[in-house]
Design a protein around this motif. Structure first.
Motif, PDB file in Angstrom:
ATOM      1  N   UNK A 309      -3.437   7.757  -9.965  1.00  0.00           N
ATOM      2  CA  UNK A 309      -4.229   6.614  -9.503  1.00  0.00           C
ATOM      3  C   UNK A 309      -3.304   5.472  -9.076  1.00  0.00           C
ATOM      4  N   UNK A 310      -3.333   5.158  -7.788  1.00  0.00           N
ATOM      5  CA  UNK A 310      -2.479   4.091  -7.268  1.00  0.00           C
ATOM      6  C   UNK A 310      -3.286   2.833  -6.967  1.00  0.00           C
ATOM      7  N   UNK A 311      -4.539   2.817  -7.470  1.00  0.00           N
ATOM      8  CA  UNK A 311      -5.338   1.624  -7.184  1.00  0.00           C
ATOM      9  C   UNK A 311      -4.741   0.455  -7.962  1.00  0.00           C
ATOM     10  N   UNK A 312      -4.782  -0.704  -7.340  1.00  0.00           N
ATOM     11  CA  UNK A 312      -4.175  -1.876  -7.964  1.00  0.00           C
ATOM     12  C   UNK A 312      -2.698  -2.026  -7.617  1.00  0.00           C
ATOM     13  N   UNK A 313      -2.130  -1.013  -7.005  1.00  0.00           N
ATOM     14  CA  UNK A 313      -0.719  -1.148  -6.608  1.00  0.00           C
ATOM     15  C   UNK A 313      -0.630  -1.782  -5.226  1.00  0.00           C
ATOM     16  N   UNK A 314       0.394  -2.578  -5.056  1.00  0.00           N
ATOM     17  CA  UNK A 314       0.539  -3.329  -3.802  1.00  0.00           C
ATOM     18  C   UNK A 314       1.123  -2.462  -2.694  1.00  0.00           C
ATOM     19  N   UNK A 315       0.745  -2.785  -1.483  1.00  0.00           N
ATOM     20  CA  UNK A 315       1.351  -2.121  -0.336  1.00  0.00           C
ATOM     21  C   UNK A 315       2.861  -2.369  -0.381  1.00  0.00           C
ATOM     22  N   UNK A 316       3.604  -1.323  -0.170  1.00  0.00           N
ATOM     23  CA  UNK A 316       5.063  -1.435  -0.218  1.00  0.00           C
ATOM     24  C   UNK A 316       5.649  -0.997  -1.551  1.00  0.00           C
ATOM     25  N   UNK A 317       4.792  -0.904  -2.586  1.00  0.00           N
ATOM     26  CA  UNK A 317       5.329  -0.494  -3.879  1.00  0.00           C
ATOM     27  C   UNK A 317       5.572   1.014  -3.905  1.00  0.00           C
ATOM     28  N   UNK A 318       6.495   1.405  -4.759  1.00  0.00           N
ATOM     29  CA  UNK A 318       6.881   2.814  -4.830  1.00  0.00           C
ATOM     30  C   UNK A 318       6.830   3.313  -6.263  1.00  0.00           C
TER      31      UNK A 318
END
Ligand SMILES: [Cu+2]
Length: 622
Positions: A309-318
Motif C-alpha cells: 500500500x503506497x497510499x499516503x506516500x508523496x510523489x517522488x518518494x521511493x
C-alpha cells in the motif's frame, strides 16, 4: 502400510552390492548422472477427440535473444505463446523480458496446451503447483525431442493462486530455467474475485531471479561441481527479466505476485523503510487473513502474494524491496582439523559470488509517480481454508519420510539417486488418502541435536524410518567415498556428544544404532577427508508435485539457534504450500492429500542444481 526398511535395505544391497567396487572407482556425482541417463521417454501425447477445451494455446519454447544489459543482446531460451481459443486475457506478455507470458486461467476451465519444442534439445514443461493428471504433469518420462509437440489437456482444479510453468527434463531442468524458460500462471476463482483485490495494472507479477553475465552479455552457468553442490548463484538480480528493476506506482494499494524463479538463491524480503511486509497469500493462494511480517523468506519455487500500500506516500518518494542478511542456509568452508560445526554462516560460503547469499542487497525499487485519492482497503478476512489435522491422515503415527541426504558430491532424497522405476514402499501412496509426511535431514552433518533425535529414539514413529534411510544411503556413500577418505568407526554415544564435530572430516562412520547389519550403517555426513574442509548441512526447498499441502509443524535442532533466528520470522504458516524451505537441523511435518489422479508425482529439491544431481524421487499414487 506395514513394511520394514530393513527389507528394503537388503533389497538395495542385493541390487547393487556387486557394483560397490565399481561405484567406488567413479566419483559419486558422475555415477548419479549415469544412473539418471537410463531414463526412457514416452511417445508425445496427442490431443484427445473427446476433450473440448474452453482455452487452447500453443506454447513454443525456442532459442531467442533479448536485450537485457546495454550493448549486445543476450542469447536465451524462451517461451512464446499463441492463443488458439479462449479469453484474450489468457496471455499477457512481459515486455522486453525473456520470461514467458503470464498465463491467466479460471478455476474450472478446460485447458489444452500444445507444447512445441523448438529448442535444439529435449524438453518438457511442468505446471508447478497445478493439480493435474500424472500424464500431463510434465514428468521427465514425457520429455519430447526437438521438433516434437506434446499436447496437455486438463481441467483447472486449483483455487486462485500463482503457479509456475518451467521445463522439467531430466538432468537439464536447471540449465533450461536458467537460460530463460519460465513463466507465471495466475489462476482466478469466485472466492478471490469477491474480495476485489487490486487488479489490472495494480496487480504486478514480480519474478525474482539471479543471473551471471560474461563480458559479452551472455549468460554464464555452472561448470564446476561445486556450483552444483551449493547451487549456482548469479551476481546480478533480475526482476521480470530486467536488471535494476524500477516500478512506477500510483499512491494506492497494489498486489504483488512474487515468485522466486532463481535456480538456487534464497531471499529474505523486506522493505527498506522497515514497514512490515503484508502477506495475503502463499504458493497455494490466499491465506485466511493478512499477515504482517518484518520480512519473508522466499526460496526457489515459492510464491508470495503481497499487499503493498503506497497510499499516503508523496510523489517522488521511493521504497526499496531488499533481501536482508541472514545465515545458515549454506555450509561454509572449514580449515582442516578445526572441526567446528554448525554455524558457519550463510554468507559467501565456498562460492565466490559477488552477491553472497545471505548478504543485504536491493531487489527492486518502487517509485511513486502519481497521486491518486482513493485506494482499496485491505480485507480483514480473505479466504476459507480447511485445516488438516493428524486425524485426517491415514498415517498419524508413521509419517512418510522425505529424508534429505547430503554427502560429498551427492545430494539425494531418501538415500537414493533418482530413478524413475525405483519406488520405495513408503513412496507408494494409496489414491484418495491424506498423508502425514516428514521432511528431515537424514545426515545432520554438524547439527548434532538433529542427529541425536534420529539416533536417540525420541520419536518412536521416526526411528525406524531414519535408521532405515541412513542404512540405505550409507551404503551408497560407502561405495562412493570409500576410496577417497578414511573410514571411522564411531559409536552413537560419541556422535551424540560431539562426534559430529568430526563427522564431516571423516568419510564415514559405522554407527551402532538400532538394528542388524551394523557394519553397513554409516549415518554420518561424509567429508572429503582431513585437511580439505567439508560439506555441512544446508537448506533445501523441497517441492512436491500434485496437490498443495499444509505445514503441520517445524522443529529445529536446539543448536541451530543463531542461524535459525535470522530466518525464523519469515516463514508463513497456515496457508497452502507446494514448496517448503527446510533449514539445516530442521524437521518439517506436512499434511498432503493425494486425490483424483494415480501415477507418478515427483518430489524434489527446488534448488534446481540439486534436482539435476538426482535430489528427486517419485511418489507412485496407486
Ligand atoms: Cu537441495
Amino acid at each position: 502400510m506395514s513394511y520394514s526398511f530393513n527389507k528394503s535395505r537388503r533389497r538395495f544391497f542385493a541390487q547393487s552390492g556387486a557394483g560397490l567396487m565399481a561405484w567406488a572407482a567413479t566419483p559419486a556425482w558422475l555415477r548419479a548422472m549415469e544412473n539418471m541417463g537410463e531414463m526412457p521417454t514416452m511417445p508425445p501425447r496427442k490431443a484427445s477427440a473427446n476433450f473440448h477445451p474452453d482455452v487452447e494455446l500453443d506454447l513454443i519454447c525456442k532459442p531467442s535473444s533479448v536485450a537485457i544489459l546495454p550493448g549486445q543482446p543476450t542469447r536465451v531460451q524462451q517461451y512464446f505463446a499463441k492463443l488458439v481459443k479462449g479469453p484474450a486475457q489468457t496471455l499477457t506478455e512481459i515486455p522486453g523480458s525473456y520470461l514467458g507470458p503470464v498465463l491467466r486461467f479460471e478455476k474450472g476451465q478446460k485447458i489444452r496446451i500444445n507444447l512445441h519444442n523448438q529448442l535444439n534439445e529435449p524438453s518438457i514443461t511442468h505446471w508447478h503447483g497445478l493439480h493435474v493428471p500424472a500424464e500431463v504433469d510434465g514428468h521427465p518420462l514425457y520429455t519430447i525431442d526437438s521438433g516434437q509437440v506434446f499436447v496437455y489437456e486438463f481441467e483447472m482444479l486449483n483455487r486462485a493462486s500463482m503457479n509456475i510453468y518451467h521445463p522439467h527434463p531430466h538432468n537439464t531442468t536447471a540449465k533450461q530455467v536458467y537460460h530463460g524458460l519460465a513463466g507465471a500462471i495466475l489462476v482466478n476463482d469466485d472466492e478471490e474475485r469477491r474480495l476485489e483485490l487490486p487488479g489490472g495494472e495494480y496487480e504486478v507479477p514480480i519474478v525474482i531471479q539471479d543471473r551471471k553475465f560474461d563480458a559479452n552479455n551472455q549468460l554464464q552457468y555452472v561448470h564446476a561441481m561445486h556450483d552444483r553442490m551449493m547451487g549456482f548463484y548469479g551476481d546480478r538480480i533480475l526482476v521480470n527479466g530486467r536488471p535494476d528493476f524500477q516500478l512506477d506506482v500510483a499512491s494506492r494499494a497494489y498486489r504483488f505476485r512474487v515468485l522466486n524463479g532463481s535456480t538456487a538463491r534464497i531471499y529474505k524480503l523486506a522493505w527498506d523503510d522497515k514497514s512490515p511486509v503484508t502477506v495475503i497469500g502463499t504458493d497455494g493462494g490466499l491465506l485466511e487473513a493478512p499477515v504482517n511480517k518484518p520480512y519473508v523468506m522466499l526460496a526457489p519455487g515459492e510464491r508470495l502474494d503481497i499487499w503493498a500500500d503506497f497510499s499516503g506516500r508523496k510523489v517522488g518518494s521511493q521504497l526499496v524491496l531488499r533481501s536482508r542478511s541472514f545465515s545458515g542456509v549454506l555450509p561454509g568452508m572449514m580449515g582442516g582439523g578445526q572441526g567446528e560445526h554448525g554455524r558457519m554462516g550463510g554468507g559467501m560460503g565456498m562460492h565466490g559470488s559477488a552477491l553472497p547469499v545471505g548478504s543485504d542487497y536491493p531487489i527492486f525499487t518502487v517509485k511513486v509517480t502519481r497521486q491518486v485519492s482513493d485506494s482499496p482497503k485491505l480485507p480483514n478476512s480473505l479466504a476459507q481454508i480447511h485445516h488438516y489435522g493428524l486425524s485426517d491422515t491415514v498415517n498419524p503415527g508413521k509419517p512418510v519420510p522425505i529424508a534429505i541426504s547430503e554427502g560429498p558430491m551427492r545430494m539425494v532424497l531418501n538415500g537414493r539417486p533418482y530413478a524413475y522405476n525405483d519406488i520405495l514402499p513408503s513412496e507408494r501412496i494409496p489414491l484418495n488418502t491424506v498423508q502425514l509426511m516428514e521432511i528431515f535431514h537424514a545426515h545432520g552433518g554438524g547439527h548434532g541435536a538433529n542427529g541425536a533425535a534420529e539416533h536417540g529414539g525420541k520419536e518412536s514413529a521416526g526411528v525406524k524410518h531414519n535408521s532405515g534411510m541412513q542404512a540405505e544411503s550409507g551404503g551408497h556413500r560407502m561405495g562412493g567415498m570409500g576410496m577417497m577418505s578414511g573410514m571411522r568407526h564411531d559409536d552413537d554415544n560419541k556422535q551424540g556428544e560431539g562426534g559430529h564435530r568430526r563427522m564431516g572430516m571423516m568419510g564415514m562412520r559405522h554407527g551402532g544404532d538400532s538394528d542388524d547389519a551394523g557394519g553397513h550403517q554409516m549415518g554420518g555426513m561424509g567429508g572429503m577427508g582431513g585437511g580439505m574442509g567439508m560439506m555441512m548441512s544446508m537448506a533445501h526447498p523441497i517441492h512436491l508435485h500434485g496437490q498443495y499441502f499444509q505445514i503441520l509443524s517445524r522443529t529445529i535442532a536446539t543448536n541451530s539457534g543463531e542461524d535459525y533466528a535470522t530466518v525464523k520470522d519469515g516463514f508463513i504458516e497456515g496457508g497452502w504450500k507446494d514448496t517448503v524451505l527446510v533449514m539445516p537441523g530442521e524437521r518439517v511435518k506436512i499434511i498432503k492429500p493425494f486425490q483424483d489422479f494415480k501415477g507418478l508425482f515427483m518430489y524434489h529439491c527446488h534448488n534446481l542444481e540439486h534436482e539435476d544431481m538426482g535430489m528427486m524421487r517419485d511418489f507412485l499414487v496407486v
